[in-house]
Design a protein around this motif. Structure first.
Motif, short mmCIF file in Angstrom:
data_model
loop_
_atom_site.label_atom_id
_atom_site.label_comp_id
_atom_site.label_asym_id
_atom_site.label_seq_id
_atom_site.Cartn_x
_atom_site.Cartn_y
_atom_site.Cartn_z
N ASP A 174 -8.05 13.53 9.88
CA ASP A 174 -8.79 14.29 10.89
C ASP A 174 -9.36 13.38 11.97
N SER A 175 -9.74 12.19 11.58
CA SER A 175 -10.40 11.28 12.52
C SER A 175 -9.47 10.76 13.61
N VAL A 176 -8.15 10.91 13.43
CA VAL A 176 -7.22 10.38 14.43
C VAL A 176 -6.38 11.47 15.08
N LYS A 177 -6.53 12.71 14.65
CA LYS A 177 -5.74 13.79 15.22
C LYS A 177 -5.97 13.89 16.72
N GLY A 178 -4.88 14.02 17.45
CA GLY A 178 -4.97 14.12 18.90
C GLY A 178 -5.01 12.78 19.60
N ARG A 179 -5.18 11.71 18.85
CA ARG A 179 -5.23 10.37 19.46
C ARG A 179 -4.07 9.48 19.00
N ARG B 253 9.34 7.88 14.17
CA ARG B 253 10.29 7.05 13.46
C ARG B 253 11.61 6.98 14.22
N ASP B 254 12.32 5.90 13.99
CA ASP B 254 13.67 5.73 14.52
C ASP B 254 14.55 5.45 13.31
N ILE B 255 15.24 6.49 12.86
CA ILE B 255 16.02 6.35 11.64
C ILE B 255 17.15 5.33 11.82
N ALA B 256 17.73 5.31 13.00
CA ALA B 256 18.84 4.37 13.25
C ALA B 256 18.38 2.92 13.15
N LYS B 257 17.13 2.67 13.52
CA LYS B 257 16.61 1.30 13.51
C LYS B 257 15.74 1.04 12.28
N ASN B 258 15.57 2.06 11.44
CA ASN B 258 14.74 1.92 10.24
C ASN B 258 13.33 1.44 10.58
N THR B 259 12.75 2.06 11.57
CA THR B 259 11.39 1.69 11.97
C THR B 259 10.50 2.92 12.06
N VAL B 260 9.24 2.69 11.83
CA VAL B 260 8.20 3.71 12.01
C VAL B 260 7.13 3.11 12.90
N SER B 261 6.65 3.90 13.83
CA SER B 261 5.65 3.40 14.77
C SER B 261 4.41 4.28 14.75
N LEU B 262 3.33 3.69 15.16
CA LEU B 262 2.07 4.42 15.29
C LEU B 262 1.51 4.12 16.67
N SER B 263 1.51 5.12 17.53
CA SER B 263 0.92 4.99 18.85
C SER B 263 -0.53 5.42 18.77
N GLY C 183 -8.81 2.07 24.89
CA GLY C 183 -7.50 1.51 25.12
C GLY C 183 -6.47 2.01 24.13
N SER C 184 -5.28 1.42 24.22
CA SER C 184 -4.15 1.86 23.39
C SER C 184 -3.47 0.67 22.74
N LEU C 185 -2.89 0.94 21.60
CA LEU C 185 -2.05 -0.04 20.91
C LEU C 185 -0.91 0.71 20.23
N ARG C 186 0.17 -0.01 19.98
CA ARG C 186 1.29 0.57 19.25
C ARG C 186 1.67 -0.37 18.11
N LEU C 187 1.64 0.18 16.92
CA LEU C 187 2.05 -0.57 15.74
C LEU C 187 3.49 -0.19 15.38
N SER C 188 4.22 -1.16 14.88
CA SER C 188 5.58 -0.90 14.43
C SER C 188 5.78 -1.44 13.03
N CYS C 189 6.64 -0.78 12.30
CA CYS C 189 6.95 -1.21 10.93
C CYS C 189 8.46 -1.15 10.75
N ALA C 190 9.04 -2.29 10.45
CA ALA C 190 10.47 -2.38 10.21
C ALA C 190 10.73 -2.42 8.71
N ALA C 191 11.59 -1.53 8.25
CA ALA C 191 11.92 -1.46 6.83
C ALA C 191 13.25 -2.14 6.56
N SER C 192 13.38 -2.64 5.34
CA SER C 192 14.59 -3.37 4.99
C SER C 192 15.75 -2.45 4.64
N GLY C 193 15.45 -1.18 4.36
CA GLY C 193 16.50 -0.27 3.95
C GLY C 193 16.59 0.95 4.84
N ASN C 194 17.31 1.92 4.37
CA ASN C 194 17.49 3.17 5.09
C ASN C 194 16.28 4.07 4.87
N ILE C 195 15.45 4.22 5.90
CA ILE C 195 14.19 4.95 5.71
C ILE C 195 14.42 6.42 5.41
#
Length: 117
Positions: free
Chosen positions: A60-65, A70-80, A15-27
């Motif tokens: 190496d264990s996650v390459k290709g998966r 990142r979304d600089i405007a929203k100061n977020t980084v995601s991991l699909s 299956g799949s999951l998406r993690l998101s991280c919101a930062a308080s400042g300008n990433i």
């Protein structure tokens, strides 16, 4: 720097999951942002990293998966995360490296990802 991670949960293998991280400042002012994980009884390890100039790096264990973005405007980084495996089960931590005079590691609270077989 405050980092707020979200998106963990329970998923079946494949299956799949998406993690998101919101930062308080300008990433864009951070040296890098990334995701680390720590499985029970194991050391924390780097999963994926994106530098200020957009260069990505993966374990190496996650390459290709897994894909970090990142979304600089929203100061977020995601991991699909796709094609998840039971060995991906861990607490995932958002990380930001800053250097405003001295280098510093900033961590968010962990989010648990559980992959069932």
């Amino acid at each position: 720097v405050q980092l707020q991670a979200s998106g963990g949960g329970l998923v079946q293998a494949g299956g799949s999951l998406r993690l998101s991280c919101a930062a308080s400042g300008n990433i864009f002012t951070y040296n890098s942002m990334g995701w680390y994980r720590q499985a029970p009884g194991k050391q924390r390890e780097l999963v994926a990293l994106i530098s200020r100039n957009g260069i990505t790096n993966y374990a190496d264990s996650v390459k290709g998966r897994f894909t970090i973005s990142r979304d600089i405007a929203k100061n977020t980084v995601s991991l699909s995360m796709n094609s998840l495996k039971p060995e991906d089960t861990a607490v995932y931590y958002c990380h930001a490296e800053t250097n405003w005079g001295s280098r510093y590691d900033n961590w968010g609270q962990g989010t648990l990802v559980t992959v069932s077989s």
